[in-house]
Design an enzyme around this catalytic site. Structure first.
Site, short mmCIF file in Angstrom:
data_model
loop_
_atom_site.label_atom_id
_atom_site.label_comp_id
_atom_site.label_asym_id
_atom_site.label_seq_id
_atom_site.Cartn_x
_atom_site.Cartn_y
_atom_site.Cartn_z
N GLU A 43 0.77 -1.20 0.05
CA GLU A 43 -0.03 -0.09 -0.03
C GLU A 43 0.91 1.20 0.09
O GLU A 43 0.46 2.20 -0.70
CB GLU A 43 -0.88 0.01 1.10
CG GLU A 43 -1.91 1.24 1.28
CD GLU A 43 -2.83 1.15 2.44
OE1 GLU A 43 -4.08 1.48 2.25
OE2 GLU A 43 -2.43 0.81 3.47
N TRP A 96 -7.85 -2.58 -1.25
CA TRP A 96 -8.76 -1.20 -1.88
C TRP A 96 -9.90 -1.67 -2.84
O TRP A 96 -10.44 -1.10 -3.39
CB TRP A 96 -7.80 -0.49 -2.48
CG TRP A 96 -7.15 0.62 -1.48
CD1 TRP A 96 -6.11 0.42 -1.01
CD2 TRP A 96 -7.72 1.97 -1.23
NE1 TRP A 96 -5.75 1.70 -0.17
CE2 TRP A 96 -6.86 2.51 -0.22
CE3 TRP A 96 -9.07 2.72 -1.48
CZ2 TRP A 96 -7.01 3.50 0.36
CZ3 TRP A 96 -8.98 3.62 -0.72
CH2 TRP A 96 -8.21 4.27 0.20
N TYR A 138 -4.77 9.16 -2.43
CA TYR A 138 -3.50 9.44 -1.77
C TYR A 138 -2.36 9.33 -2.84
O TYR A 138 -1.69 10.10 -2.89
CB TYR A 138 -3.20 8.31 -0.65
CG TYR A 138 -4.28 8.13 0.52
CD1 TYR A 138 -4.46 9.21 1.40
CD2 TYR A 138 -5.30 7.02 0.57
CE1 TYR A 138 -5.29 9.24 2.31
CE2 TYR A 138 -6.13 7.10 1.60
CZ TYR A 138 -6.15 8.13 2.42
OH TYR A 138 -7.25 8.27 3.33
N CYS A 161 -8.87 9.69 4.60
CA CYS A 161 -9.02 9.49 6.14
C CYS A 161 -7.86 10.39 6.66
O CYS A 161 -7.89 11.03 7.89
CB CYS A 161 -9.35 8.25 6.36
SG CYS A 161 -10.68 7.54 5.99
N ARG A 215 -8.63 12.21 9.92
CA ARG A 215 -10.19 13.00 10.24
C ARG A 215 -10.98 11.61 10.83
O ARG A 215 -11.81 11.92 11.75
CB ARG A 215 -10.76 13.42 9.05
CG ARG A 215 -11.23 12.39 8.10
CD ARG A 215 -12.00 12.95 7.01
NE ARG A 215 -12.22 12.18 5.89
CZ ARG A 215 -12.72 11.15 5.87
NH1 ARG A 215 -13.89 11.09 6.73
NH2 ARG A 215 -13.17 10.16 4.89
N ASP A 224 -10.69 4.05 11.72
CA ASP A 224 -11.15 2.47 12.26
C ASP A 224 -10.09 1.96 13.12
O ASP A 224 -9.11 1.39 12.34
CB ASP A 224 -11.64 1.80 11.04
CG ASP A 224 -11.84 0.23 11.28
OD1 ASP A 224 -11.78 -0.07 12.33
OD2 ASP A 224 -12.42 -0.43 10.22
#
Length: 270
Positions: free
Chosen positions: A58, A81, A95, A154, A174, A177
């Site tokens: 990632e 993803w 991103y 996020c 922001r 999880d």
């Protein structure tokens, strides 16, 4: 890693139940924060197995600057993803694009090429030329392109800081999880900090993390409680090949001494 366990306990004990867009309620806490010192080991959770390969893939995908997941999904059999991508792999300007190819306009509006900014390249340049700058920032919140994104970012801003020859990184998120996302974010940005520190001739420092809405999905509570009962084992060590950042491959990240408890299955809320 005790700071992670402390985060889980605090949210379980003091969080409030909230509804959200996924249809699965969360237990949510406002503005949680923790720090880890990267000199003490690579912060990959040991009370459950975290897929290190996926973490690094990632991160390397972020470095590619693409608006699709075909490199992840088709070339590397990594599917983290898939839930947010279209059939052709398109995820929009999230991103990778915002790190490496920040568009000064809307590249999907049919107006031709737009000027781009490589925020990460600029950050590395500042680390080399003005390491005590307070402006070494990479931002991923682009209000003009939110409607083009598969998922609004996020983890939306990270800032580098140099002190006593060590490279520190602070990530502002922001929404987080705690069961699934935060362990990945912690490991991903720690690996990135270590790789950049090596490239600019610094030692890895502290990774600090602020999560504005830190939450636990209600269907993750039992799994996290089970995880809290497990003993915390020593952190592994990460060695990264001495290559330029954009030349790094999965094989250049070598993890040593990782001895985690078995994985725990948590459902992804999409």
């Amino acid at each position: 890693m005790r700071v992670y366990h402390d985060l889980v306990r605090n949210v379980l004990e003091n969080g409030v139940r909230k509804a959200n867009r996924t249809g699965t309620d969360t237990i949510s806490s406002f503005a949680e924060h923790y720090k880890v010192d990267l000199a003490e080991g690579f912060p990959l959770l040991t009370t459950k197995k975290v897929q290190f390969r996926s973490v690094i893939l990632e991160m390397l995908w972020y470095l590619r600057g693409e608006d699709h997941i075909r490199w992840l999904r088709d070339e590397n059999d990594c599917h983290i993803w898939d839930a947010w991508a279209k059939e052709d792999g398109f995820v929009g300007p999230i991103y990778p694009v915002l790190w490496r190819n920040w568009p000064m306009g809307d590249p999907y509006a049919g107006d031709g090429d737009v000027p781009r900014i490589d925020q990460l390249k600029n950050a590395i340049h500042l680390l080399r030329t003005d390491p005590h700058s307070r402006r070494i920032v990479v931002n991923t919140w682009h209000p003009g392109l939110l409607h083009r994104m598969a998922l609004p970012p996020c983890h939306l801003m990270f800032i580098f800081n140099v002190s006593n020859g060590r490279l520190h990184c602070h990530l502002t998120q922001r929404s987080g999880d705690i069961a699934l996302g935060i362990p990945f974010n912690l490991a991903c940005y720690s690996a990135l900090t270590m790789a950049i520190a090596q490239e600019v001739g610094l030692e890895p420092g502290v990774f600090a993390h602020t999560i504005v809405d830190a939450h636990i999905y209600v269907n993750h509570v039992d799994g996290l409680k089970a995880q809290l009962e497990r003993d915390i084992r020593p952190l592994p060590r990460l060695t990264i090949a001495r290559k330029p950042l954009d030349a790094l491959t999965l094989e250049d990240f070598v993890l040593d001494g990782y001895d985690p408890h078995p994985g725990i299955r948590f459902e992804v809320a999409v």
